[in-house]
Design an enzyme around this catalytic site. Structure first.
Site, mmCIF file in Angstrom:
data_model
loop_
_atom_site.group_PDB
_atom_site.id
_atom_site.type_symbol
_atom_site.label_atom_id
_atom_site.label_comp_id
_atom_site.label_asym_id
_atom_site.label_seq_id
_atom_site.Cartn_x
_atom_site.Cartn_y
_atom_site.Cartn_z
ATOM 1 C CE1 TYR A 13 5.143 -46.504 54.084
ATOM 2 C CE2 TYR A 13 6.032 -45.667 52.011
ATOM 3 C CZ TYR A 13 6.117 -45.799 53.396
ATOM 4 O OH TYR A 13 7.160 -45.231 54.060
ATOM 5 C CE LYS A 67 5.759 -22.373 29.510
ATOM 6 N NZ LYS A 67 4.539 -21.866 28.854
HETATM 7 C C1 LIG Z 1 4.418 -22.344 27.551
HETATM 8 C C2 LIG Z 1 3.998 -21.432 26.477
HETATM 9 C C3 LIG Z 1 4.455 -21.621 25.166
HETATM 10 C C4 LIG Z 1 5.211 -22.855 24.735
HETATM 11 O O1 LIG Z 1 4.268 -23.883 24.559
HETATM 12 P P1 LIG Z 1 4.709 -25.362 24.144
HETATM 13 O O2 LIG Z 1 3.422 -26.085 24.038
HETATM 14 O O3 LIG Z 1 5.556 -25.850 25.255
HETATM 15 O O4 LIG Z 1 5.445 -25.253 22.870
HETATM 16 C C5 LIG Z 1 4.153 -20.665 24.223
HETATM 17 N N1 LIG Z 1 3.422 -19.574 24.560
HETATM 18 C C6 LIG Z 1 2.948 -19.366 25.802
HETATM 19 C C7 LIG Z 1 2.140 -18.152 26.081
HETATM 20 C C8 LIG Z 1 3.199 -20.288 26.796
HETATM 21 O O5 LIG Z 1 2.700 -20.094 28.030
#
Ligand SMILES: *Cc1c(COP(=O)(O)O)cnc(C)c1O
Length: 381
Positions: A274, A49
């Protein structure tokens, strides 16, 4: 045959860049195999993702597929559509693509066209998919997500109970997977892990027989009780430590080099940046780097972050600006810090987790924030 024109334009792009982001596909594939080794006989899905945690799904997904991944997880449906194209082009059209965000009204045709499998997160989602299957006149694949402790997405206990009492609600749905998600997997001593395991088993006992899937990256390291039939490896694939209390078993995937734009000596008592938040104690050499918060180098790293030049750590001084940041390089020999040269912002001596710690965040956020102005170089197959 080398393609000299391509080569030259690549070099020109690198020469113009304020930063170079190098992504090691071999290290990512190696990390995938490392998770598989931990899982022994249980297969591992690759979570890609958010554009493969910011690193480029077009390159990372084929690397994981080549390393053996047969199932992938994305967030929203658009990512599924993109991944379908990527996997088809890589000759991996047989891989399963699960869409974690579920099926929104009106998106049912996208799932069918791009052979995406929705993760059904509520009774409303289940009903929508049942209707789609009925309209299609054929069973449609889906995963069921049960909430065991996140209170985010997934069927709560009462909705699991409704499905158990009224199995007709799943008519026409080919349940490929039952998933849940751990809230504290990176804390092996947190009692919530075992509680979620118990709740997950209870939910599985009420639902139709289907492969079960619980562990994320850190969950994989909680041991075989958490492995079930499929794991979902995400952040560890990209080099972030899934076992924060122990040495990192994963290989670093990312190197981020920032360009030195200018080096100058400033007088004692001059301020930097800044808000004038840093004041030089004595004569000080400041190197200005062409990477800023617009590139995902977070403003929270102002006066806190470190970079590495030739193996030596140098501190960020003053506030991080939109397009640049400033380092105190007084301690380094002049010859090692030259305009046009590079410093490691993320690299072998300062990894993603170290930078995240300095920024008061997690490696996930550092990776997914990496901007689009870097010159990206993919190495490895
Ligand atoms: C993002 C996600 C994962 C992966 O998790 P990691 O900690 O990055 O391994 C697995 N399952 C779900 C539902 C997620 O949202």
């Amino acid at each position: 045959m080398p393609r000299p024109d391509t080569r030259r334009s690549e070099d020109a792009a690198a020469a113009r860049a304020g930063g170079i982001l190098t992504i090691d596909l071999d290290a990512a594939a190696c990390n995938y195999r490392r998770l598989c080794k931990e899982l022994a006989v249980v297969p591992c899905a690759a979570v890609v993702k958010a554009d493969a945690y910011g690193l480029g799904v077009g390159r990372l997904a084929p690397a994981f597929a080549a390393a053996g991944a047969r199932a992938f997880f994305v967030g929203p449906v658009d990512e599924g559509i993109e991944l379908d194209g990527v996997l088809a082009a890589a000759g991996r059209a047989d891989a399963e693509i699960y869409v974690l965000n579920g099926v929104l009204p009106g998106t049912e045709p996208d799932f069918r066209t791009h052979r995406l499998i929705p993760v059904l997160n509520s009774l409303a989602c289940v009903e929508r998919w049942r209707a789609a299957a009925s309209a299609a006149g054929q069973p449609l694949p889906a995963a069921l997500h049960v909430d065991t402790g996140m209170s985010r997405l997934g069927l709560p206990d009462d909705e699991v109970g409704v499905l158990a009492a009224e199995p007709g609600r799943l008519d026409g749905i080919d349940v490929r997977l039952i998933v849940s998600h751990l809230a504290c997997a990176e804390e092996p001593d947190n009692p919530l892990n075992a509680e979620q395991l118990t709740r997950f088993r209870a939910a599985l006992a009420q639902l139709p027989e289907a492969p079960a899937c619980l562990a994320n990256s850190s969950g994989i390291f909680l041991g075989p009780d958490y492995h079930f039939d499929l794991a979902r490896g995400g952040v560890a694939l990209y080099g972030v430590n899934p076992t924060p209390e122990r040495p990192n078993p994963m290989r670093q995937v990312v190197r981020l080099q920032g360009r030195i734009l200018q080096v100058r000596e400033i007088d004692p008592s001059r301020t930097v940046g800044y808000g004038a938040t840093h004041r030089a104690a004595g004569r000080t050499r400041i190197a200005t780097i062409g990477v800023g918060y617009a590139d995902g180098y977070m403003r929270a790293l102002s006066n806190r972050g470190h970079a590495v030049i030739e193996g030596r750590q140098v501190p960020v001084v003053g506030r991080v600006s939109m397009d640049s940041l400033t380092l105190d390089v007084t301690e380094l020999p002049e010859a090692t810090v030259r305009p046009g040269g590079f410093v490691d912002l993320i690299g072998p001596d300062h990894d993603v987790d170290a930078l995240a710690e300095e920024a008061g965040t997690i490696g996930y956020e550092i990776l997914t924030a990496l901007g689009h102005r870097y010159h990206r170089v993919y190495v490895g197959s």
